[in-house]
Design a protein around this motif. Structure first.
Motif, PDB file in Angstrom:
ATOM      1  N   ASP A  98       0.820  -1.210   0.000  1.00 35.52           N
ATOM      2  CA  ASP A  98       0.000   0.000   0.000  1.00 35.52           C
ATOM      3  C   ASP A  98       0.857   1.265   0.000  1.00 35.52           C
ATOM      4  O   ASP A  98       0.444   2.306  -0.523  1.00 35.52           O
ATOM      5  CB  ASP A  98      -0.942   0.018   1.212  1.00 35.52           C
ATOM      6  N   ALA A 101       1.551   2.042  -3.453  1.00 38.31           N
ATOM      7  CA  ALA A 101       0.355   2.568  -4.109  1.00 38.31           C
ATOM      8  C   ALA A 101       0.244   4.062  -3.846  1.00 38.31           C
ATOM      9  O   ALA A 101      -0.092   4.839  -4.750  1.00 38.31           O
ATOM     10  CB  ALA A 101      -0.893   1.839  -3.600  1.00 38.31           C
ATOM     11  N   LYS A 102       0.538   4.468  -2.624  1.00 38.74           N
ATOM     12  CA  LYS A 102       0.491   5.890  -2.280  1.00 38.74           C
ATOM     13  C   LYS A 102       1.573   6.660  -3.025  1.00 38.74           C
ATOM     14  O   LYS A 102       1.343   7.765  -3.534  1.00 38.74           O
ATOM     15  CB  LYS A 102       0.665   6.073  -0.770  1.00 38.74           C
ATOM     16  N   GLU A 105       0.755   7.761  -6.544  1.00 38.74           N
ATOM     17  CA  GLU A 105      -0.146   8.908  -6.750  1.00 38.74           C
ATOM     18  C   GLU A 105       0.639  10.082  -7.316  1.00 38.74           C
ATOM     19  O   GLU A 105       0.135  10.857  -8.144  1.00 38.74           O
ATOM     20  CB  GLU A 105      -0.809   9.294  -5.432  1.00 38.74           C
ATOM     21  N   ARG A 125      -7.207  -6.444  -7.548  1.00 38.56           N
ATOM     22  CA  ARG A 125      -7.997  -5.508  -6.735  1.00 38.56           C
ATOM     23  C   ARG A 125      -7.118  -4.530  -5.965  1.00 38.56           C
ATOM     24  O   ARG A 125      -7.619  -3.558  -5.411  1.00 38.56           O
ATOM     25  CB  ARG A 125      -8.870  -6.292  -5.761  1.00 38.56           C
ATOM     26  N   LYS A 126      -5.806  -4.785  -5.943  1.00 41.72           N
ATOM     27  CA  LYS A 126      -4.887  -3.905  -5.221  1.00 41.72           C
ATOM     28  C   LYS A 126      -4.786  -2.550  -5.912  1.00 41.72           C
ATOM     29  O   LYS A 126      -4.679  -2.456  -7.132  1.00 41.72           O
ATOM     30  CB  LYS A 126      -3.499  -4.548  -5.161  1.00 41.72           C
ATOM     31  N   LYS A 127      -4.807  -1.493  -5.099  1.00 42.64           N
ATOM     32  CA  LYS A 127      -4.676  -0.139  -5.646  1.00 42.64           C
ATOM     33  C   LYS A 127      -3.347   0.024  -6.367  1.00 42.64           C
ATOM     34  O   LYS A 127      -3.258   0.738  -7.378  1.00 42.64           O
ATOM     35  CB  LYS A 127      -4.787   0.892  -4.526  1.00 42.64           C
ATOM     36  N   SER A 130      -3.599  -1.108 -10.090  1.00 41.45           N
ATOM     37  CA  SER A 130      -4.387  -0.224 -10.958  1.00 41.45           C
ATOM     38  C   SER A 130      -3.652   1.085 -11.205  1.00 41.45           C
ATOM     39  O   SER A 130      -3.688   1.629 -12.317  1.00 41.45           O
ATOM     40  CB  SER A 130      -5.764   0.036 -10.341  1.00 41.45           C
ATOM     41  N   ARG A 131      -2.963   1.599 -10.192  1.00 41.12           N
ATOM     42  CA  ARG A 131      -2.208   2.845 -10.386  1.00 41.12           C
ATOM     43  C   ARG A 131      -0.983   2.613 -11.272  1.00 41.12           C
ATOM     44  O   ARG A 131      -0.619   3.486 -12.078  1.00 41.12           O
ATOM     45  CB  ARG A 131      -1.806   3.423  -9.031  1.00 41.12           C
ATOM     46  N   ASN A 134      -2.065   2.694 -14.790  1.00 45.42           N
ATOM     47  CA  ASN A 134      -2.410   4.035 -15.272  1.00 45.42           C
ATOM     48  C   ASN A 134      -1.199   4.855 -15.695  1.00 45.42           C
ATOM     49  O   ASN A 134      -1.304   5.703 -16.575  1.00 45.42           O
ATOM     50  CB  ASN A 134      -3.179   4.800 -14.198  1.00 45.42           C
TER      51      ASN A 134
END
Length: 342
Positions: A98, A101-102, A105, A125-127, A130-131, A134
């Protein structure tokens, strides 16, 4: 923010890296370690120059670090270089994902983050995933299926400026199997043995260098079955039974299943007499293989082909112990070949 780059092919990723078009994050994951290793090695070779690596490259292992520590390294800026490289090997053992994931951003554009996640994939499903999709590259390295191996062998050798006979490619694929690291290692050994002015691998060379019989192998078994050559097919099966390392039911079942599955499709071809149109209909790269299916349609009716496919499935299940308490694998091979040829 970088343009979204998803579902990229291995070839496109390699091309971009060599062109020095780097993404801020690479997530390399999957069951096939070969592609993960190749891409990771390319990034190590291309992101930084040799003299820049002491201060700008961090190679970590997932079991020895955490997502928080990796994120902190990624936030640092390069010293006397354009970029930093932060690579996590065996990332399947990395905790605190996580935190990454942060970080994604607002990733540092001068940092190239690489995660090598082997023996599986990250939960979609992990953020983090997906990031990463992107803003960077997410690549799933899948195991090659048995019928894809000859094409892989040809492509690998073409990259090395070498060629291989169709029969030789199938012989190698059957003998080595789908472990691409082992497969490419064996191919490299064969290439070393060849003269520089004749980089062509033939069945004779495969027999000499890899130890596969050019007379008794899966390719020849398939050929005997295509032509309904009962004597030759039984010769090969007897040889396999006495020499298990030369060929096994687990090697030739996928080969036979692929042939008869495609043969069944061939019966629906609108023009069975035109080899070029047949090749397109069967999605074959050349007309070389079409002759086998034309011969196969003469040797086996559509109904017989359907029954053979069902029998292959049955034998496959039995070879794995389903509904088969004690029949030896060699007897299962003989049972299948007898069913196909009679």
């Amino acid at each position: 923010m970088a343009e979204k780059r998803t579902a990229l092919t291995y070839e496109n990723i390699v091309k971009d890296i060599k062109a020095r078009n780097f993404s801020p994050v690479y997530v390399l994951m999957g069951e096939e370690s070969y592609y993960i290793d190749v891409i990771a090695n390319l990034l190590e070779e291309n992101v930084l120059q040799q003299q820049e690596r002491d201060f700008n490259q961090d190679i970590l292992f997932g079991v020895d670090t955490s997502g928080v520590q990796v994120a902190d390294l990624c936030k640092a800026y390069p010293m006397m270089a354009e970029r930093r490289l932060v690579m996590v090997k065996e990332a399947q053992n990395l905790k605190q994902l996580d935190a990454l994931a942060k970080y994604l951003e607002h990733p540092v554009q001068t940092t190239v983050l690489v995660l090598c996640h082997k023996n599986g994939t990250i939960d979609k499903r992990k953020k983090f995933l997906s990031r990463a999709e992107n803003i960077g590259v997410v690549f799933e390295s899948k195991k090659k299926r048995d019928f894809e191996l000859p094409a892989f062998i040809k492509g690998y050798l073409a990259f090395k400026k070498a060629t291989v006979d169709d029969k030789a490619a199938i012989m190698i694929a059957e003998h080595i199997g789908s472990d691409l690291n082992r497969l490419t290692s064996e191919l490299d050994k064969v290439l070393i043995s060849l003269p520089e002015n004749n980089l062509r691998i033939t069945p004779d060379i495969v027999e000499q260098q890899i130890g596969v019989s050019k007379e008794f192998n899966g390719f020849e078994l398939r050929n005997a079955i295509v032509n309904r050559d009962v004597f030759k097919a039984n010769q090969i099966i007897q040889y396999f039974d006495k020499n298990p390392k030369a060929g096994s039911i687990f090697a030739f079942l996928p080969l036979l299943f692929s042939f008869f599955q495609t043969l069944l499709i061939a019966y629906y071809a609108p023009n069975k007499n035109n080899e070029g149109e047949m090749a397109k209909f069967l999605d074959l790269k050349s007309v070389w293989g079409v002759k086998d299916f034309i011969t196969g349609m003469r040797s086996y009716s559509a109904m017989k082909t359907m029954h053979i496919i069902h029998k292959i499935r049955e034998i496959d299940a039995k070879s794995k112990g389903l509904d088969n308490p004690n029949t030896p694998v060699g007897d299962l091979m003989k049972e299948l070949i007898f069913f196909i040829l009679h």
